[in-house]
Design a protein around this motif. Structure first.
Motif, mmCIF file in Angstrom:
data_model
loop_
_atom_site.group_PDB
_atom_site.id
_atom_site.type_symbol
_atom_site.label_atom_id
_atom_site.label_comp_id
_atom_site.label_asym_id
_atom_site.label_seq_id
_atom_site.Cartn_x
_atom_site.Cartn_y
_atom_site.Cartn_z
ATOM 1 N N THR A 264 0.816 -1.232 0.000
ATOM 2 C CA THR A 264 0.000 0.000 0.000
ATOM 3 C C THR A 264 0.838 1.266 0.000
ATOM 4 O O THR A 264 1.875 1.329 0.663
ATOM 5 C CB THR A 264 -0.888 0.012 1.283
ATOM 6 O OG1 THR A 264 -1.658 -1.186 1.298
ATOM 7 C CG2 THR A 264 -1.807 1.214 1.333
ATOM 8 N N ALA A 346 -3.615 -11.307 2.956
ATOM 9 C CA ALA A 346 -3.984 -9.887 2.914
ATOM 10 C C ALA A 346 -4.745 -9.512 4.185
ATOM 11 O O ALA A 346 -4.792 -8.352 4.578
ATOM 12 C CB ALA A 346 -4.835 -9.591 1.682
ATOM 13 N N TYR A 370 -15.809 -7.538 9.566
ATOM 14 C CA TYR A 370 -14.597 -6.888 9.023
ATOM 15 C C TYR A 370 -13.635 -7.991 8.543
ATOM 16 O O TYR A 370 -13.301 -8.920 9.287
ATOM 17 C CB TYR A 370 -13.905 -6.025 10.093
ATOM 18 C CG TYR A 370 -12.489 -5.683 9.687
ATOM 19 C CD1 TYR A 370 -12.241 -4.758 8.671
ATOM 20 C CD2 TYR A 370 -11.392 -6.321 10.263
ATOM 21 C CE1 TYR A 370 -10.945 -4.483 8.247
ATOM 22 C CE2 TYR A 370 -10.096 -6.061 9.850
ATOM 23 C CZ TYR A 370 -9.885 -5.140 8.837
ATOM 24 O OH TYR A 370 -8.606 -4.885 8.410
ATOM 25 N N ARG A 390 -12.113 -1.942 4.828
ATOM 26 C CA ARG A 390 -12.504 -0.525 4.702
ATOM 27 C C ARG A 390 -13.995 -0.427 5.023
ATOM 28 O O ARG A 390 -14.816 -0.050 4.189
ATOM 29 C CB ARG A 390 -12.230 0.032 3.304
ATOM 30 C CG ARG A 390 -10.975 -0.443 2.630
ATOM 31 C CD ARG A 390 -9.697 0.172 3.151
ATOM 32 N NE ARG A 390 -8.589 -0.747 2.979
ATOM 33 C CZ ARG A 390 -7.880 -0.919 1.877
ATOM 34 N NH1 ARG A 390 -8.138 -0.203 0.817
ATOM 35 N NH2 ARG A 390 -6.893 -1.792 1.826
ATOM 36 N N GLY A 404 -6.998 -2.136 8.747
ATOM 37 C CA GLY A 404 -5.782 -2.784 9.231
ATOM 38 C C GLY A 404 -4.694 -2.698 8.188
ATOM 39 O O GLY A 404 -4.887 -2.166 7.090
ATOM 40 N N GLY A 406 -0.795 -4.852 6.854
ATOM 41 C CA GLY A 406 0.105 -5.989 7.011
ATOM 42 C C GLY A 406 1.432 -5.523 7.590
ATOM 43 O O GLY A 406 2.049 -4.590 7.085
HETATM 44 C C1 LIG Z 1 -6.331 -5.202 6.069
HETATM 45 C C2 LIG Z 1 -6.543 -4.213 5.216
HETATM 46 O O1 LIG Z 1 -5.866 -4.119 4.015
HETATM 47 C C3 LIG Z 1 -5.227 -5.244 3.458
HETATM 48 C C4 LIG Z 1 -5.526 -5.228 2.045
HETATM 49 C C5 LIG Z 1 -4.726 -4.586 1.125
HETATM 50 C C6 LIG Z 1 -3.489 -4.083 1.541
HETATM 51 C C7 LIG Z 1 -3.012 -4.313 2.787
HETATM 52 C C8 LIG Z 1 -1.686 -3.761 3.203
HETATM 53 O O2 LIG Z 1 -0.949 -3.274 2.341
HETATM 54 O O3 LIG Z 1 -1.398 -3.754 4.390
HETATM 55 C C9 LIG Z 1 -3.734 -5.168 3.753
HETATM 56 O O4 LIG Z 1 -3.144 -6.431 3.702
HETATM 57 C C10 LIG Z 1 -7.524 -3.147 5.477
HETATM 58 O O5 LIG Z 1 -7.673 -2.244 4.638
HETATM 59 O O6 LIG Z 1 -8.185 -3.175 6.526
#
Ligand SMILES: C=C(O[C@H]1C=CC=C(C(=O)O)[C@@H]1O)C(=O)O
Length: 438
Positions: A264, A346, A370, A390, A404, A406
């Motif tokens: 992200t 994820a 969630y 989200r 959340g 990662g």
């Molecule tokens: C756990 C979430 O995102 C996940 C999904 C895409 C990218 C994520 C990241 O880059 O951390 C997360 O794994 C959330 O948005 O609550």
């Protein structure tokens, strides 16, 4: 649902009225359910009580919108194959809660397929929306078409609702505990027990004494331009709402489609392409893709898998690395496949067992919907399932927002905290309250 196999007559509206049309359907749920054929008053009252505010809206990545009003039947997921053997084509909403513990606020629905009394499937082609109504055996079809017609006549694009802002106060919950948890995960990663764990946190938005205008929030969800799944599930005034980019799985005929979405970058003014070269994010993304592929292997034909090149998936507030995965099925058991694939790293981590048990000891709340698999399942063995991130749980008094991220080697507490703050923005935007996060 309708007792024959012919496709119901579509009902057509102009695309510019779509959001208002659905908001009006939402406002008139009771009208769809009320006037039953020759049923006396006591039954009507009981019927209304039972169906009070049971509504869903699920917009998939292909822009098809599924709407369900009331509950005709709940099919236990373990009875899926028996349901498939009924000859009438049917579909409904499936949801699981995150960890299979069914004590959440939607517990009567989790691990069930919710077959509504009235179901509207809206498909978009050119600038027209076709709406296919289906309804349970005790509903009056003419009555349903009459309400749809009535709504169509009353449409005039109503922008006012979309400028709505809920008034209230926002509070990030358990921040010190969250920061401590991220540090704890980083320690576990160093000691080499775990490669990745997703940790979530909550924000509370308390409405002032005017409460919240739910129809305005629904309209904001419907007019959101981001290319995500849009989900609204409501039972007795409690709403679960999500705007999620994560597809768990779509099964169409003998083809399975899934995506790895992880890694992200947040904020609008950054060089988004840099994400595709960032080592920490690429590693995090690769964990997810690798794990998804090994999860689907038992269900797919050897050599049929096609994995796309990683791409940028850009939304207003956050951007991700995205990889498409497609394969031919060797056996088609949608519910088994959903249950086997969830949670992907994820939402859970690597290795899954260690990561999810660490996560559940560190998070001071239940995830419920969630991060849970939510979507449309048919008795023709097709499905389209998103992952409910989200998201928020909203009632008259407040909304609890969930997000959340990662944690992998190289993550920092401040960065993860900020990333999650940006991930709350889609839900705050629906409330008209995004100014609460700078
Ligand atoms: C756990 C979430 O995102 C996940 C999904 C895409 C990218 C994520 C990241 O880059 O951390 C997360 O794994 C959330 O948005 O609550």
């Amino acid at each position: 649902m309708q007792q024959n196999n012919t496709k119901p007559n579509p009902f057509e509206i102009d695309i510019k009225y779509l959001a208002d049309f659905i908001v009006k359907i939402y406002e008139r749920q009771h009208k769809f359910l009320n006037k039953q054929l020759a049923i006396h008053d006591d039954y009507i009252n009981e019927f209304n009580m039972k169906n009070e505010n049971k509504f869903y809206m699920y917009k998939d990545l292909k822009q098809t919108i599924h709407i369900g009003i009331g509950v005709n039947q709940l099919v236990d997921a373990s009875q899926y194959n028996e349901w498939c053997s009924t000859s009438i084509a049917q579909k409904g909403l499936y949801m699981a809660d995150f960890d299979g513990n069914t004590t959440g606020p939607f517990n009567e629905f989790t691990d069930h397929i919710w077959l509504p009394h009235v179901q509207l499937t809206c498909t978009i082609a050119d600038s027209k929306v076709k709406i296919y109504p289906e309804f349970s055996e005790n509903m009056n079809g003419e009555h349903i078409y009459a309400i749809l017609n009535y709504i169509r006549k009353s449409l005039k694009s109503n922008d006012e609702l979309s400028h709505y802002a809920a008034l209230g106060t926002m509070k990030e919950l358990d921040v010190a505990q969250y920061q401590q948890s991220v540090k704890q995960i980083l320690k576990e990663i160093k000691q080499n027990h775990i490669e990745k764990t997703v940790i979530a946190r909550q924000v509370e938005f308390k409405f002032n004494n005017l409460g919240v205008r739910k129809n305005a929030v629904l309209k904001n969800l419907l007019i959101s331009k981001d290319d995500n799944y849009h989900i609204w599930i409501e039972n007795k005034g409690l709403c679960f709402i999500s705007e999620t980019p994560e597809r768990l799985v779509r099964i169409e005929g003998d083809t399975l489609y899934t995506n790895g979405v992880a890694g992200t970058l947040y904020g609008q003014d950054k060089n988004q392409q840099s994400l595709l070269k960032d080592e920490k994010n690429i590693n995090e993304h690769n964990f997810v893709v690798k794990d998804i592929i090994s999860g689907i292997e038992p269900y797919i034909k050897e050599d049929s898998i096609q994995v796309g090149a990683p791409k940028l998936l850009s939304n207003t507030h956050v951007h991700h690395i995205y990889t498409s995965i497609e394969a031919k099925l060797n056996q088609n058991e949608p519910i088994d496949i959903i249950q086997k694939m969830h949670p992907t790293p994820a939402l859970g981590g690597v290795p899954t067992d260690k990561a999810t048990s660490l996560m559940s000891t560190l998070e001071p709340f239940e995830r419920h919907l969630y991060g849970a698999p939510i979507g449309i399942v048919s008795n023709q063995k097709e499905c389209d399932i998103a992952v409910g991130i989200r998201s928020m749980m909203m009632d008259k008094k407040r909304a609890i927002l969930y997000a959340g991220s990662g944690i992998v080697e190289g993550s920092s507490v401040q960065e993860e905290q900020k990333e999650t703050l940006y991930k709350f923005k889609p839900m705050l935007t629906l409330l008209g309250a995004e100014k609460h996060v700078k």
